[in-house]
Design a protein around this motif. Structure first.
Motif, PDB file in Angstrom:
ATOM      1  N   THR A 198      23.120 -34.677 -47.641  1.00 45.87           N
ATOM      2  CA  THR A 198      21.722 -35.029 -47.861  1.00 45.87           C
ATOM      3  C   THR A 198      21.043 -35.346 -46.544  1.00 45.87           C
ATOM      4  N   TYR A 217      10.273 -35.478 -46.608  1.00 49.29           N
ATOM      5  CA  TYR A 217      11.119 -34.288 -46.766  1.00 49.29           C
ATOM      6  C   TYR A 217      12.500 -34.750 -47.210  1.00 49.29           C
ATOM      7  N   GLN A 218      13.067 -34.063 -48.208  1.00 43.77           N
ATOM      8  CA  GLN A 218      14.405 -34.375 -48.686  1.00 43.77           C
ATOM      9  C   GLN A 218      15.204 -33.092 -48.871  1.00 43.77           C
ATOM     10  N   HIS A 219      16.470 -33.188 -48.507  1.00 42.56           N
ATOM     11  CA  HIS A 219      17.403 -32.077 -48.743  1.00 42.56           C
ATOM     12  C   HIS A 219      18.640 -32.612 -49.440  1.00 42.56           C
ATOM     13  N   ASP A 233      15.536 -28.675 -52.047  1.00 42.70           N
ATOM     14  CA  ASP A 233      14.719 -29.005 -50.878  1.00 42.70           C
ATOM     15  C   ASP A 233      13.349 -29.412 -51.382  1.00 42.70           C
ATOM     16  N   ARG A 276       9.276 -28.464 -54.765  1.00 45.37           N
ATOM     17  CA  ARG A 276      10.732 -28.541 -54.743  1.00 45.37           C
ATOM     18  C   ARG A 276      11.324 -27.168 -54.990  1.00 45.37           C
TER      19      ARG A 276
END
Length: 843
Positions: A266, A290-292, A317, A344
Motif C-alpha cells: 500500500t 492518492y492511495q494505492h 488506485d 478509483r
C-alpha cells in the motif's frame, strides 16, 4: 461522550508538544448558573493537539508553558480564552449560546443546546486525527471495522463489482439500512447492487471509501433507528461525516505498508490545506489524496485441487479531492459549500478457466487464464447552501447533488463463441446513479419554556436517477449456434435490452421537538411524512427520553418506526452473468420485478421495508476518568428485500422461458422475509494521568443476534421456499455480522512518545457451502500495535502492525466455499499480518 473522545484525542496527540518552562494550570468550569460543566475541552490556542477536558465535577488540570493563551470550548456555549498562570485555582464561567450560527450540531439531535453526552440515544464520536495516527488502515470501511464494534466490513473476492466497494453493515443489518450524511446532508449511494459475496447480497450501499479521510474531522455514528428524523435508509442508524474547517496551515501525511506474505503493498499520500477567506471568519479547506493497494493472493497451495489460482484483494488506485468552505455575508448569514471528487481504478480476478475448460480457447490460452475484471468508478458530489438567523430561528437552505458511476472492462479473457479470432479485452458497459436533494430546515431554541425547548421543522425534495448502459457487442453476444458460450468470460457485458434510464421523486416534511421537562429529564419526539412517486407514502415517528439520576448516572431509551424504500437499482437492475456453484459455471439472469419472466413465476413487485426500533441503556461515570455506556436494542424489520435463489431451466413454470433466453437460471429481488435483531453495545473507557504519563484503556463490544421469520411467497410459489430464499441464502444473511465483536485497547503517552496495543476478538461464524454442509469459522483474536514519536511539534512518525501474529480464519474446503479459496470474507479477512509506517508533517 463527544467531549470525552475529543479530549482523549487531544491528550493522545500531545506527544508532539515541548514541555519546556511548564506550569500546572488547574481550575473549574461552570455554566452561567454556576453548575459544573463536564467534558469541556481546554486547549492551547493555535495548538489543538495540546490540552485536556474537565471531569464530571467540571475540574481540569494539565501542564503548559506560562503565559500561553488557552481556549475553553463546549457545545452550546461561547468559547472563552484565558491566560495560563500559576494561580491556585481558576474559575471559568461559560455563557450559553443557543443562537450561534456556527453552533456544533450532533447527529441524532437538532437541538443547539445538546451535547453528545446528553442525547437520549447512543452516539459514537470518532476523532479521525486520533484514530488515523494509530492505525495502518487506508480506507474508511476498514478503519471503522476496528474502532466501532457494531460496524462490520470485509473485502470480497471473486464477487465482481463488490470486490471494489466493500459492503458494510451496522448492527448486522443491510448495507442499505444505514443512512450516511456529510455535514448533516444526505450522501448518495453507490450504483452497485451486490449479487455475489458473503455480505450484503441483494443490497445497495454507500461507498464510504470515496471520501478522503484527510478531509474528515470526526465521524458520528448514531446507533439507533432514525427514519423519523432523517428519512429512508436510517433503520440501523446514521453515520454522519463532519469535514474539516481549519483555516490555517498545511498537513501532509505519507504512509506505506505490506503484508507478511510480501503482497498487498500500500501507499498513501494526502495533503490538507486551510486558509482564511476574507476578514470576517470565512474559511477554505482543501484536501487531496492518492492511495494505492496492491493485490493479495491466498489461493490454495500448488498441487491442491482448486477452482481458482488467484484468490484475494483486488488492486485499487484511488485519486480524491475534497473542498469545504464558508463565507459570512453578515453577522447572521453565511454561504457555504462542500463536495469532492473521487476516481478509483480497480482490477480483480474472476474464477480460473483452466486449459481443458469448455470456457477456454486453447489457441489463445493454452494454459488457461484468469479473467481480469476492471472497474473505473467515478464518484462526486457538491453541496451548497445558505445559513441565517432570523428572530432566533436558525435557517438552512441547501441543495446537494451526488453521482456514482461504474464502467466495466474485462481483459485477459475471451468470447468462446468467436473462437481463435476472439479479442482478449472488452468494454462491458456501465451503471450509474445520481441524486439531488433540496432541503429547507429551521430550528429554534426557547430557554423560557420548561427548562429548555427546541423545535425543528423542515422539508426535502429528492430526485433519484439510475441507469444501465450496454457494453460493446462482442462483450455479450453469442456468435455460435448456442453450442458454445458467448460473451466475455468473467463478466459478460450489459446488453441493449438491459439498458434502463429511470428516475423517481420523493417529497418529505418533518417535525422534531426536544424538551427539557426538568433539569434532569428530557424528551424528544419526531414525526416524518414522505411520498415516493413510484410506490406511495409513509409516515414514521420516534419518541426518545433521557433521565439523569445524577451527574454520574443517566438512563436513556427510544422507540420508533422506520422504513427503507427499495433502491432504484433493486427495482430495475437486470443482467446476464456467469455464476459458479461448486466450481461449475452457469449462465444466469437477474430479471426486474416488472418483467414478463417475474410475472410468469409470480414474483411480486417490490415494496418498502418497514421497521420497529426500540433501545434502552444507561451511561455511568462512577469515578473521575471512568465511563461506561450500555445500550440494548431491538429491531424488527418486515418485508426485507433480498436476492432470491436460482430458479433453473428444469423448473416447470419458467424453464421454457429460460431455455429460450439461453440461460440456465434466473434470480429476482423480492421482499422475502421478516427479521428480528437483538443486541447490546458496551463501551468502557478509563483515562489516568501520572505526572507526564497518560494511560487510556477502552473496551468496546457488540453482541448481536438475528432471527428469521417465515419466507413470504406468492400463491404460485408455494412449495418453492427453499429456492426462493433457501437455507444457504439465509445463513449469508445471518452472518452479516459476527455474533459478538470486541476491541480492547491500551494507549500510553509520555512526552514525545505514544504507544497503542489493541486486541480484536471476532466470534464464530457459520456459512453453508456449495455441498450444503456447514463451514464453521471459529472465534479469533487479532493483535494490533503502533508506536508514534513526535520529533517536533510539527513532525511525527508511526511504526505499526495489524494482526501481527498472522491470524487467519478457519480453513475450509476450497472446492465448496463461496470464494473458491480456503476462506470466505468473514471476521478479520484473510490477508494475515500487515505492517506499515507513516510520516506526518504540519506547517
Amino acid at each position: 461522550m463527544n467531549q470525552f473522545l475529543l479530549s482523549l484525542s487531544i491528550i493522545l496527540s500531545s506527544i508532539t508538544y515541548s514541555f519546556a518552562g511548564e506550569i500546572t494550570v488547574k481550575g473549574q468550569v461552570v455554566d452561567n448558573y454556576g453548575d459544573a460543566l463536564p467534558g469541556v475541552v481546554i486547549y492551547e490556542a493555535g495548538n489543538t493537539s495540546h490540552g485536556t477536558s474537565t471531569n464530571f465535577e467540571g475540574y481540569f488540570s494539565f501542564k503548559i508553558e506560562e503565559g500561553k493563551t488557552l481556549i475553553a470550548r463546549a457545545v452550546g456555549f461561547k468559547e472563552q480564552t484565558f491566560i495560563a498562570t500559576n494561580d491556585t485555582e481558576l474559575k471559568i464561567s461559560l455563557q450559553e449560546d443557543a443562537t450561534e450560527l456556527e453552533a456544533i450540531e450532533i447527529v441524532g439531535s437538532r437541538s443547539q443546546n445538546r451535547t453528545v453526552t446528553e442525547t437520549p440515544v447512543a452516539i459514537d464520536v470518532i476523532n479521525l486525527a486520533d484514530v488515523t495516527a494509530a492505525t495502518g488502515q487506508l480506507d474508511m470501511n476498514q478503519l471503522l471495522q476496528y474502532v466501532a464494534p457494531s460496524f462490520n466490513a470485509n473485502r470480497q473476492t471473486g464477487a465482481d463489482g463488490a470486490d471494489h466497494v466493500d459492503p458494510a453493515t451496522l448492527r448486522g443489518l443491510g448495507p442499505d439500512q444505514t443512512l450516511v450524511l456529510i455535514n448533516g446532508k444526505r450522501r448518495h449511494q453507490s450504483s452497485l447492487v451486490n449479487i455475489y459475496g458473503t455480505r450484503g447480497r441483494g443490497n445497495t450501499g454507500t461507498d464510504l471509501n470515496a471520501i478522503p479521510m484527510a478531509a474528515i474531522e470526526r465521524i458520528e455514528i448514531l446507533r439507533d433507528g432514525a427514519s423519523a428524523q432523517y428519512g429512508s435508509d436510517a433503520i440501523a442508524g446514521v453515520i454522519n461525516i463532519v469535514t474539516k474547517k481549519n483555516d490555517d496551515g498545511i498537513s501532509v501525511n505519507m504512509g506505506t505498508g505490506i503484508t507478511s506474505e510480501g503482497d498487498g503493498a500500500t501507499a498513501n499520500v494526502d495533503v490538507n490545506y486551510g486558509a482564511k477567506l476574507g476578514d470576517n471568519g470565512g474559511f477554505l479547506n482543501l484536501t487531496g489524496q492518492y492511495q494505492h493497494r496492491g493485490r493479495t493472493n491466498r489461493a490454495p497451495a500448488e498441487g491442491e485441487e482448486t477452482f481458482r489460482t488467484e484468490v484475494g484483494d483486488a488492486l485499487a488506485d484511488s485519486y480524491g479531492a475534497f473542498l469545504n468552505a464558508g463565507v459570512p455575508l453578515s453577522e447572521n448569514t453565511e454561504i457555504y459549500a462542500f463536495g469532492g471528487y473521487n476516481f478509483r481504478h480497480g482490477e480483480s480476478y474472476a474464477w480460473t478457466r483452466f486449459a481443458d475448460d469448455d470456457r477456454n480457447v486453447p489457441e489463445i490460452y493454452p494454459n488457461g487464464y484468469n479473467p481480469n475484471i476492471i472497474s473505473d468508478i467515478t464518484d462526486y458530489s457538491v453541496s451548497t447552501g445558505i445559513k441565517s438567523m432570523y428572530k432566533g430561528w436558525k435557517l438552512d437552505l441547501n441543495n446537494t447533488y451526488g453521482y456514482n458511476g461504474f464502467d466495466y472492462s474485462v481483459n485477459n479473457t475471451v468470447n468462446v463463441s468467436m473462437g481463435a479470432s476472439s479479442p482478449t479485452s472488452f468494454y462491458a458497459g456501465r451503471h450509474y446513479l445520481s441524486q439531488n436533494v433540496t432541503g429547507l430546515n429551521a430550528s429554534k431554541y426557547y430557554d423560557g419554556i420548561l427548562e429548555g425547548f427546541n423545535v425543528a421543522v423542515g422539508t426535502e425534495f429528492r430526485i433519484d436517477q439510475y441507469g444501465i448502459g450496454a457494453g460493446e457487442e462482442a462483450s455479450y453476444k453469442n456468435y455460435s449456434d448456442g453450442s458454445l458460450d458467448g460473451g466475455a468470460q468473467g463478466f459478460p457485458g450489459f446488453m441493449p435490452e438491459n439498458e434502463v434510464n429511470v428516475n423517481r421523486t420523493n417529497a418529505a416534511v418533518y417535525l422534531d421537538v426536544e424538551a427539557d421537562i426538568t433539569k434532569k429529564w428530557m424528551m424528544a419526539v419526531a414525526v416524518r411524512y414522505e411520498n415516493y412517486s413510484d410506490f406511495g407514502s409513509t409516515l414514521n415517528g420516534k419518541i426518545a427520553s433521557r433521565y439523569e439520576v445524577s451527574k454520574a448516572l443517566a438512563f436513556r431509551g427510544s422507540v420508533s418506526t422506520g422504513f427503507r424504500a427499495p433502491s432504484l437499482a433493486q427495482i430495475h437492475y437486470n443482467t446476464k452473468f456467469t455464476d459458479f456453484a461448486g466450481g461449475v459455471g452457469i449462465d444466469k439472469v437477474i430479471a426486474p420485478n416488472d418483467s414478463e419472466l417475474a410475472k410468469t413465476l409470480g414474483i411480486p413487485e417490490l415494496t418498502q421495508e418497514k421497521a420497529f426500533n426500540a433501545s434502552l441503556g444507561f451511561t455511568l461515570n462512577p469515578v473521575d476518568g471512568l465511563s461506561l455506556t450500555v445500550d440494548g436494542y431491538y429491531v424488527a424489520i418486515d418485508d426485507r428485500i433480498v436476492l432470491t435463489g436460482a430458479f433453473t431451466e428444469d423448473d416447470p413454470d419458467v424453464g421454457d422461458e429460460l431455455k429460450a433466453m439461453g440461460v440456465g437460471a434466473a434470480q429476482f429481488f423480492t421482499n422475502a422475509i421478516d427479521t428480528k435483531t437483538m443486541g447490546i453495545d458496551v463501551v468502557v473507557a478509563y483515562t489516568h494521568h501520572i505526572d507526564l504519563h497518560t494511560i487510556t484503556t477502552s473496551l468496546a463490544g457488540n453482541f448481536n443476534h438475528m432471527e428469521l421469520g417465515e419466507i413470504h411467497t406468492s400463491d404460485k410459489l408455494k412449495g418453492k421456499e427453499d429456492i426462493y430464499f433457501g437455507e444457504r441464502e439465509q445463513m449469508f444473511l445471518l452472518a452479516s455480522a459476527p455474533k459478538s465483536k470486541f476491541n480492547f485497547s491500551v494507549n500510553h503517552s509520555y512526552k514525545k512518545l505514544s504507544t497503542m496495543v489493541r486486541l480484536n476478538r471476532f466470534s464464530e461464524v457459520e456459512l453453508m457451502n456449495w455441498d450444503e454442509e456447514i463451514d464453521y469459522y471459529s472465534a479469533k483474536i487479532t493483535t494490533d500495535i503502533a508506536v508514534t514519536y513526535g520529533f517536533t511539534k510539527n513532525i511525527n512518525w508511526t511504526l505499526g502492525g495489524n494482526n501481527i501474529f498472522n491470524i487467519y480464519p478457519s480453513k475450509q474446503d476450497p472446492l465448496a466455499t463461496e470464494s473458491g479459496g480456503y476462506y470466505d470474507a468473514v471476521q478479520m479477512g484473510f490477508n494475515g499480518a500487515y505492517f506499515y509506517t507513516k510520516l506526518g508533517f504540519n506547517f
